[in-house]
Design a protein around this motif. Sequence first.
Motif, PDB file in Angstrom:
ATOM      1  N   ASP A 136      45.445 -16.432 -29.345  1.00  0.00           N
ATOM      2  CA  ASP A 136      46.699 -17.404 -28.929  1.00  0.00           C
ATOM      3  C   ASP A 136      46.658 -17.316 -27.473  1.00  0.00           C
ATOM      4  O   ASP A 136      46.918 -18.414 -26.734  1.00  0.00           O
ATOM      5  N   ARG A 137      47.018 -16.340 -26.791  1.00  0.00           N
ATOM      6  CA  ARG A 137      47.477 -16.115 -25.407  1.00  0.00           C
ATOM      7  C   ARG A 137      46.109 -16.536 -24.561  1.00  0.00           C
ATOM      8  O   ARG A 137      46.555 -17.034 -23.389  1.00  0.00           O
ATOM      9  N   VAL A 138      44.947 -15.815 -25.018  1.00  0.00           N
ATOM     10  CA  VAL A 138      43.992 -16.414 -24.072  1.00  0.00           C
ATOM     11  C   VAL A 138      43.488 -17.992 -24.255  1.00  0.00           C
ATOM     12  O   VAL A 138      43.411 -18.572 -23.273  1.00  0.00           O
ATOM     13  N   VAL A 144      43.196 -20.354 -20.961  1.00  0.00           N
ATOM     14  CA  VAL A 144      42.031 -21.255 -20.795  1.00  0.00           C
ATOM     15  C   VAL A 144      42.307 -22.419 -20.699  1.00  0.00           C
ATOM     16  O   VAL A 144      42.029 -23.376 -19.778  1.00  0.00           O
ATOM     17  N   ARG A 145      43.243 -23.040 -21.591  1.00  0.00           N
ATOM     18  CA  ARG A 145      43.689 -24.581 -21.705  1.00  0.00           C
ATOM     19  C   ARG A 145      44.461 -24.801 -20.256  1.00  0.00           C
ATOM     20  O   ARG A 145      44.273 -25.816 -19.716  1.00  0.00           O
ATOM     21  N   GLU A 146      45.264 -23.924 -19.922  1.00  0.00           N
ATOM     22  CA  GLU A 146      45.921 -24.051 -18.435  1.00  0.00           C
ATOM     23  C   GLU A 146      45.160 -24.206 -17.429  1.00  0.00           C
ATOM     24  O   GLU A 146      45.148 -25.004 -16.441  1.00  0.00           O
ATOM     25  N   ALA A 147      44.310 -23.101 -17.451  1.00  0.00           N
ATOM     26  CA  ALA A 147      43.105 -23.169 -16.434  1.00  0.00           C
ATOM     27  C   ALA A 147      42.367 -24.675 -16.120  1.00  0.00           C
ATOM     28  O   ALA A 147      42.049 -25.061 -15.364  1.00  0.00           O
ATOM     29  N   ALA A 199      41.751 -14.133 -12.331  1.00  0.00           N
ATOM     30  CA  ALA A 199      43.095 -13.648 -11.848  1.00  0.00           C
ATOM     31  C   ALA A 199      44.190 -14.005 -13.034  1.00  0.00           C
ATOM     32  O   ALA A 199      45.082 -13.130 -13.079  1.00  0.00           O
ATOM     33  N   ALA A 200      44.116 -14.943 -13.736  1.00  0.00           N
ATOM     34  CA  ALA A 200      45.327 -15.290 -14.809  1.00  0.00           C
ATOM     35  C   ALA A 200      45.107 -14.119 -15.935  1.00  0.00           C
ATOM     36  O   ALA A 200      46.110 -13.690 -16.350  1.00  0.00           O
ATOM     37  N   GLU A 237      41.667  -5.790 -15.180  1.00  0.00           N
ATOM     38  CA  GLU A 237      40.755  -6.581 -14.301  1.00  0.00           C
ATOM     39  C   GLU A 237      39.698  -6.963 -15.179  1.00  0.00           C
ATOM     40  O   GLU A 237      39.090  -6.156 -15.900  1.00  0.00           O
ATOM     41  N   VAL A 238      39.190  -8.165 -15.348  1.00  0.00           N
ATOM     42  CA  VAL A 238      38.145  -8.432 -16.247  1.00  0.00           C
ATOM     43  C   VAL A 238      36.972  -9.215 -15.206  1.00  0.00           C
ATOM     44  O   VAL A 238      37.661 -10.051 -14.507  1.00  0.00           O
TER      45      VAL A 238
END
Lengths: 232, 98
Positions: free
Chosen positions: B3-5, B9-12, B55-56, B64-65
């Motif tokens: 859910d958090r991911v 993604v939706r925000e970005a 960054a998000a 770090e991904v």
Amino acid sequence: MHDVMFITGTRKGIGRFLVDHYLERGYRVHGCSRGEMEDPPDGYTHHVADVTDGAAMHRALTGTARSEGSLDILVNNAGIASMNHALLTPASTVREVFSTNVFGLVQTSIDAAKIMTQHKWGRIVNFATVATPLRLEGESAYAASKAAVVSYTEILARELATFGITVNAVGPTPVATDLIRGVPAEKLSALLSRQAIPRLGEPADVANVIDFFIADASAFVTGQTVYLGGVV
Amino acid sequence: MRDRVQVLVREAVNDLNDELEYDGLRDPTEETVIFDGSAGVDSLSLVSLIVSLEAACEAEFGVEVSLADERAMSRHRSPFRTVGSLIELILERLEANA
């Protein structure tokens, strides 16, 4: 105001000079070197990080952006030299030179540029050397590593232009620092005689070119390498 | 975690839409195409999206991904094709870094 600056290799030489130069001009200056800095000036934040250590550099750069709210300017000053005949320069030395001068710079630039893209503004200044255009004998590894920096600068400039980031390089002549301490006097004077203006450079000569590259008004200047002393 | 991911993604994607003034990705679902040859955003916008998602993720999860390494770029089915495949890629990378 785009005033958050990160300088690599600040413990001595030109890097140390640049810290004072930009603090005096009101920049918020962070920097790094492999060791602690003796007597760091007020207002400067030092990070102990080796440019060849990607994870440490990532922490230093993101830490700077987090504490200052942005990262506007990166000055890739850290570099090492190797001066010897090519046949007397082992591959391990060449690898070490490239590791700092090229791979370290590349990783640092990528990390910084990723932060800068979020603000759609950035300045990256790299260090080249007159040893590359002068094809200086005895500096094959160093000059070749800096030739890679020039090429990287030119292409990165094109790829980052759309994000409002410029990438340029300054190519100093020999400056009286540790980097040229081991160079014999006659070799140095032969080298200087190949410049249009045959004198050692001063750190202020280098800072002057960086001042130009990072100015707000220099938004249309990118992918350039400016050599000092009239070397072309 | 998913859910958090999904939210990130939706925000970005929405931020990218605002910036590009392009409504093709407005209110994205998991099937929404992000980057697929002629459909979706251009390659530079994809770079921008990947960088802001990296960054998000670091801000949200403290790790770090790297989303755009050779492994991801060379897959037969691009993980950047849809919102859903991008969410899967991020989850995979977060798990590998955990």
